[in-house]
Design a protein around this motif. Structure first.
Motif, PDB file in Angstrom:
ATOM      1  N   MET A   1       5.280 -13.302  -0.248  1.00 15.21           N
ATOM      2  CA  MET A   1       4.831 -12.828   1.242  1.00 15.21           C
ATOM      3  C   MET A   1       5.618 -13.021   2.177  1.00 15.21           C
ATOM      4  SD  MET A   1       2.288 -11.517   3.409  1.00 15.21           S
ATOM      5  CE  MET A   1       0.984 -11.302   2.166  1.00 15.21           C
ATOM      6  N   ARG A 116      -6.019 -12.769   8.026  1.00 12.01           N
ATOM      7  CA  ARG A 116      -4.713 -11.691   8.292  1.00 12.01           C
ATOM      8  C   ARG A 116      -4.911 -11.459   9.700  1.00 12.01           C
ATOM      9  NH1 ARG A 116      -6.021  -6.489   4.882  1.00 12.01           N
ATOM     10  NH2 ARG A 116      -6.183  -7.893   3.329  1.00 12.01           N
ATOM     11  N   ASN A 189       2.842  -2.316   2.709  1.00 13.52           N
ATOM     12  CA  ASN A 189       2.054  -3.348   1.847  1.00 13.52           C
ATOM     13  C   ASN A 189       2.935  -3.830   0.856  1.00 13.52           C
ATOM     14  OD1 ASN A 189      -0.301  -4.130   3.233  1.00 13.52           O
ATOM     15  ND2 ASN A 189      -1.278  -2.074   2.248  1.00 13.52           N
ATOM     16  N   ARG A 194       0.294  -7.237   4.686  1.00 12.75           N
ATOM     17  CA  ARG A 194      -1.267  -6.945   4.344  1.00 12.75           C
ATOM     18  C   ARG A 194      -2.097  -6.258   5.253  1.00 12.75           C
ATOM     19  NH1 ARG A 194      -3.875 -12.296   3.326  1.00 12.75           N
ATOM     20  NH2 ARG A 194      -5.731 -10.770   2.295  1.00 12.75           N
ATOM     21  N   THR A 196      -4.180  -3.422   7.407  1.00 21.75           N
ATOM     22  CA  THR A 196      -5.387  -2.408   7.373  1.00 21.75           C
ATOM     23  C   THR A 196      -5.176  -1.182   7.744  1.00 21.75           C
ATOM     24  OG1 THR A 196      -6.185  -2.951   9.728  1.00 21.75           O
ATOM     25  CG2 THR A 196      -6.510  -4.843   7.704  1.00 21.75           C
TER      26      THR A 196
END
Length: 267
Positions: A1, A116, A189, A194, A196
């Motif tokens: 990440m 997040r 992603n 991450r 939305t």
């Protein structure tokens, strides 16, 4: 990440303005696209705070009503309205334009950075009202509820850092612009984020992208009727190094924007 970096001057201000260098020097490594803006961007604003007796740019924003600016929640969350002003009608954040004081701020009630970043959107109301009769000051259309997909041409403007390092910021005096394209959320992603459904990602070549100081600024879909599609939110720990820029998706928040503006104007 990948480590996330909010593109906000506040992160630099916490280390002290002694680390911030402002410059108008031409440079082939300018992070925010390598293109100085020479034509008026009438909806672009500079959010500024006073440090050591002078006003300092820390975030961008967009004029969306006669008294409202749309920006990022992380720009305003910890700020007092009396410590912030809005400068409009100029390409140079240090000179010209009109300064307005803040009356109130509205940070999205569901804004969060953990686990997040979500709902990174805020509005501020200013006084006096913007002088929209001037050619260099105007609102920007916020468009409809249609979702922007991948490979869509978009344009970012801002006074963000021209250095990839976030330990020190080199802010240009003159407004910068970057024309690039959106990528899909799935692609975004896969590149370490991450995101939305309420976010948009865009990606340019290495050496071009948003950086510290661009936060809250506009991502525009150009055309005959340009409209606002995104708000600069976050990216990687070093700027413009081949990672996407993440924007709050404006079309996801149209009811919230309308509600805040209508409530404010009714008072």
């Amino acid at each position: 990440m990948v480590v996330l970096q909010l593109f906000c001057m506040l992160l630099i201000l916490r280390q002290g303005l002694a680390d911030v260098v402002t410059s108008t020097t031409e440079s082939p490594t300018r992070i925010n696209g390598g293109q100085r803006v020479n034509e008026t961007v009438p909806f672009q604003v500079s959010l500024q705070m006073q440090r050591r007796g002078r006003w300092q740019h820390f975030c961008g924003g967009s004029i969306v009503s006669g008294q409202h600016v749309l920006t990022a929640a992380h720009c305003m969350e910890k700020m007092k309205v009396e410590d912030v002003s809005v400068v409009v009608g100029t390409l140079n954040w240090k000179a010209g334009g009109l300064r307005h004081r803040l009356v109130t701020k509205h940070v999205h009630p569901q804004y969060s950075m953990n686990p997040r970043i979500i709902n990174d959107i805020a509005l501020v109301k200013v006084t006096p009202p913007f002088r929209l009769e001037r050619s260099d000051i105007s609102t920007i259309l916020i468009g409809g509820s249609d979702r922007i997909g991948e490979k869509v041409p978009v344009r970012l403007t801002g006074w963000g850092s021209t250095s990839p390092s976030t330990s020190s910021a080199t802010l240009p005096d003159q407004l910068q612009a970057l024309n690039y394209r959106t990528i899909s959320n799935e692609d975004c992603n896969q590149k370490g984020f991450r995101v939305t459904r309420n976010e948009i990602c865009a990606l340019a070549v290495q050496g071009q992208g948003a950086c510290v100081g661009d936060s809250g600024g506009p991502l525009i879909r150009p055309g005959k009727q340009p409209h606002l599609v995104g708000i600069v939110s976050y990216g990687s720990s070093t700027c413009a190094q081949g990672r996407p820029d993440v924007y709050t998706r404006v079309s996801s928040f149209l009811p919230y924007i309308s509600q805040v503006i209508n409530q404010d104007l009714a008072q």
